[in-house]
Scaffold this active site. Structure first.
Site, PDB file in Angstrom:
ATOM      1  N   CYS A   1     -19.055  -5.808 -17.250  1.00 55.22           N
ATOM      2  CA  CYS A   1     -18.995  -5.334 -15.857  1.00 55.22           C
ATOM      3  C   CYS A   1     -20.091  -5.992 -15.014  1.00 55.22           C
ATOM      4  O   CYS A   1     -21.256  -6.008 -15.412  1.00 55.22           O
ATOM      5  CB  CYS A   1     -19.163  -3.813 -15.831  1.00 55.22           C
TER       6      CYS A   1
ATOM      7  N   TYR B   1      -6.382   6.801   4.318  1.00 51.45           N
ATOM      8  CA  TYR B   1      -6.624   5.818   3.250  1.00 51.45           C
ATOM      9  C   TYR B   1      -5.844   4.528   3.510  1.00 51.45           C
ATOM     10  O   TYR B   1      -6.399   3.430   3.478  1.00 51.45           O
ATOM     11  CB  TYR B   1      -6.250   6.383   1.861  1.00 51.45           C
TER      12      TYR B   1
ATOM     13  N   GLU C   1       0.826  -1.207   0.000  1.00 51.95           N
ATOM     14  CA  GLU C   1       0.000   0.000   0.000  1.00 51.95           C
ATOM     15  C   GLU C   1       0.863   1.260   0.000  1.00 51.95           C
ATOM     16  O   GLU C   1       0.566   2.228  -0.672  1.00 51.95           O
ATOM     17  CB  GLU C   1      -0.959   0.017   1.202  1.00 51.95           C
TER      18      GLU C   1
ATOM     19  N   CYS D   1     -13.531  -0.949 -15.276  1.00 48.90           N
ATOM     20  CA  CYS D   1     -14.030   0.429 -15.258  1.00 48.90           C
ATOM     21  C   CYS D   1     -12.830   1.371 -15.365  1.00 48.90           C
ATOM     22  O   CYS D   1     -12.557   2.167 -14.484  1.00 48.90           O
ATOM     23  CB  CYS D   1     -14.816   0.670 -13.966  1.00 48.90           C
TER      24      CYS D   1
ATOM     25  N   CYS E   1     -25.777   0.461 -13.148  1.00 49.99           N
ATOM     26  CA  CYS E   1     -24.857   1.601 -13.252  1.00 49.99           C
ATOM     27  C   CYS E   1     -25.531   2.808 -13.896  1.00 49.99           C
ATOM     28  O   CYS E   1     -25.935   2.775 -15.060  1.00 49.99           O
ATOM     29  CB  CYS E   1     -23.621   1.199 -14.053  1.00 49.99           C
TER      30      CYS E   1
ATOM     31  N   ASP F   1      -9.737   4.825  -3.026  1.00 47.50           N
ATOM     32  CA  ASP F   1      -8.578   5.329  -3.772  1.00 47.50           C
ATOM     33  C   ASP F   1      -9.070   5.874  -5.120  1.00 47.50           C
ATOM     34  O   ASP F   1     -10.288   5.990  -5.331  1.00 47.50           O
ATOM     35  CB  ASP F   1      -7.518   4.221  -3.948  1.00 47.50           C
TER      36      ASP F   1
ATOM     37  N   CYS G   1     -18.063  -1.653 -20.121  1.00 47.15           N
ATOM     38  CA  CYS G   1     -19.335  -1.855 -19.427  1.00 47.15           C
ATOM     39  C   CYS G   1     -19.966  -3.209 -19.777  1.00 47.15           C
ATOM     40  O   CYS G   1     -20.650  -3.809 -18.949  1.00 47.15           O
ATOM     41  CB  CYS G   1     -20.298  -0.725 -19.761  1.00 47.15           C
TER      42      CYS G   1
HETATM   43  S1  SF4 Z   1     -21.084  -0.349 -16.017  1.00 47.31           S
HETATM   44 FE1  SF4 Z   1     -20.573   1.408 -14.740  1.00 47.31          FE
HETATM   45  S2  SF4 Z   1     -19.238   0.577 -13.175  1.00 47.31           S
HETATM   46 FE2  SF4 Z   1     -19.310  -0.921 -14.814  1.00 47.31          FE
HETATM   47  S3  SF4 Z   1     -17.585  -0.453 -16.174  1.00 47.31           S
HETATM   48 FE3  SF4 Z   1     -19.358   0.644 -16.963  1.00 47.31          FE
HETATM   49  S4  SF4 Z   1     -19.202   2.646 -15.996  1.00 47.31           S
HETATM   50 FE4  SF4 Z   1     -17.905   1.294 -14.807  1.00 47.31          FE
END
Ligand code: SF4
Length: 354
Positions: free
Chosen positions: A208, A128, A45, A198, A214, A146, A205
């Site tokens: 994801c 953090y 870290e 992301c 989202c 982060d 997306c």
């Molecule tokens: S769906 Fe949303 S969280 Fe997932 S990669 Fe796309 S922008 Fe990022």
């Protein structure tokens, strides 16, 4: 009920897509009862602050080979640790690393405290890092935010306030999502999602795990978030650096003062870094102005160091610094800006010698 964009969906994804990192205990091993070594979590870290995983891997492997435990690091020579840190930048961090290792050994019997507050009381550990270590090493349900997490949260909740003003809103979104179950894996899962799916410029997306919930994806603005306030231009500072080579091949180097920029690191003697620096050669010699400039950008300013070189006699007596024999001098011990100076100086010596 399982939320479309809740922690469980992300943990399921992480179970199959976690990055293999040298300091990490992956989800399968963790489920089997293996626990991360807090020393390795802490070291990674600290190294990762402002630096990429790719840049850190080699350093991490070298450090843990040289110093496998916090007690080994605490007992290390300062100069050796600073030398091994060279190139990672932000040298105050290396000094705090040593202070922290020594405090863990002297005040905690060689075991890192297992709470955020306990960790924050150690040198060089801010909010953090304390939250990250408490979550990853000790499975505390701490909120870890982060740069990766900021980006993911801003998109997931379509937060359009520019950074840094958006930080409280982002933190609130992250707090609401942090689960009590597997918080260590969850913290690493969000980081991995930000680093691999992301991503800053082109979020993937389509693959994801949080796609269905989202908000930025739905609004078609994912790649534009997080919004950032325009940056102030960094000022430019100038300076002179002097590279002297003695006829026996020794180099004139100087250890910088402990406090201040590049504190405690080896470097070439030189002037102050200002808008109008005065020449400040460390000894009388036939200095040759190479015309070359080492350019480097620090957090708050750009720097251009004008490189001067000289061949000096065996009895040269410098006002500052000391000569290091070629055997004692490792260019890799120099911080990046000083290595740039060295590369330019070496080129000038080679040209002169032709
Ligand atoms: S769906 Fe949303 S969280 Fe997932 S990669 Fe796309 S922008 Fe990022």
């Amino acid at each position: 009920m399982r939320e479309v964009a809740g922690p469980q969906a992300l943990l399921d994804w992480y179970d199959n897509h976690a990055r293999a990192l040298p300091w990490r205990v992956g989800p399968r091993d963790r489920a089997a009862g293996l626990r991360p070594d807090p020393y390795r979590v802490w070291l990674s870290e600290v190294m990762l602050q402002q630096t990429t995983v790719a840049a850190v891997r080699g350093y991490f492997e070298r450090f843990t080979a040289l110093w496998p435990t916090v007690a080994d690091l605490a007992a290390a020579e300062d100069a050796q640790v600073m030398g091994e840190w060279a190139g990672l930048g932000y040298y105050a961090r290396a000094r705090n690393l040593l202070k922290c290792a020594r405090a863990v050994v002297a005040d905690h019997g060689g075991c890192f405290p297992d709470t955020r507050d306990g960790l924050m009381a150690l040198p060089g550990i801010g909010p953090y890092t304390a939250a990250a270590i408490a979550a990853i090493a000790f499975d505390r349900a701490e909120v870890v935010v982060d740069g990766n997490v900021e980006r993911v949260m801003a998109r997931l909740r379509d937060i359009r306030t520019p950074l840094p003003a958006a930080k409280p809103e982002i933190r609130e979104a992250a707090t609401r999502l942090t689960p009590d179950a597997r918080p260590g894996d969850y913290a690493q899962a969000v980081m991995d999602l930000g680093a691999t799916v992301c991503t800053p410029r082109s979020p993937a997306c389509g693959i994801c795990p949080w796609m269905g919930g989202c908000a930025a994806r739905k609004a078609g603005v994912a790649a534009d978030l997080p919004a950032k306030a325009p940056r102030k231009a960094k000022p430019l500072r100038l300076g002179h650096a002097y590279v002297a080579r003695r006829s026996d091949g020794a180099w004139l180097l100087e250890r910088r003062a402990e406090s201040g920029l590049l504190g405690g690191m080896l470097g070439w003697p030189g002037s102050d870094w200002t808008e109008t620096p005065e020449p400040a050669p460390p000894l009388d010699a036939a200095w040759h102005d190479t015309g070359a400039e080492a350019r480097h950008t620090f957090t708050h300013f750009h720097l251009r160091l004008r490189v001067h070189v000289a061949e000096v006699a065996p009895d040269a007596a410098p006002a500052r610094g000391q000569f290091l024999s070629p055997a004692a001098f490792r260019p890799s011990d120099l911080p990046t800006v000083m290595r740039k100076v060295f590369d330019l100086a070496r080129g000038a010596f080679d040209t002169e010698g032709q």
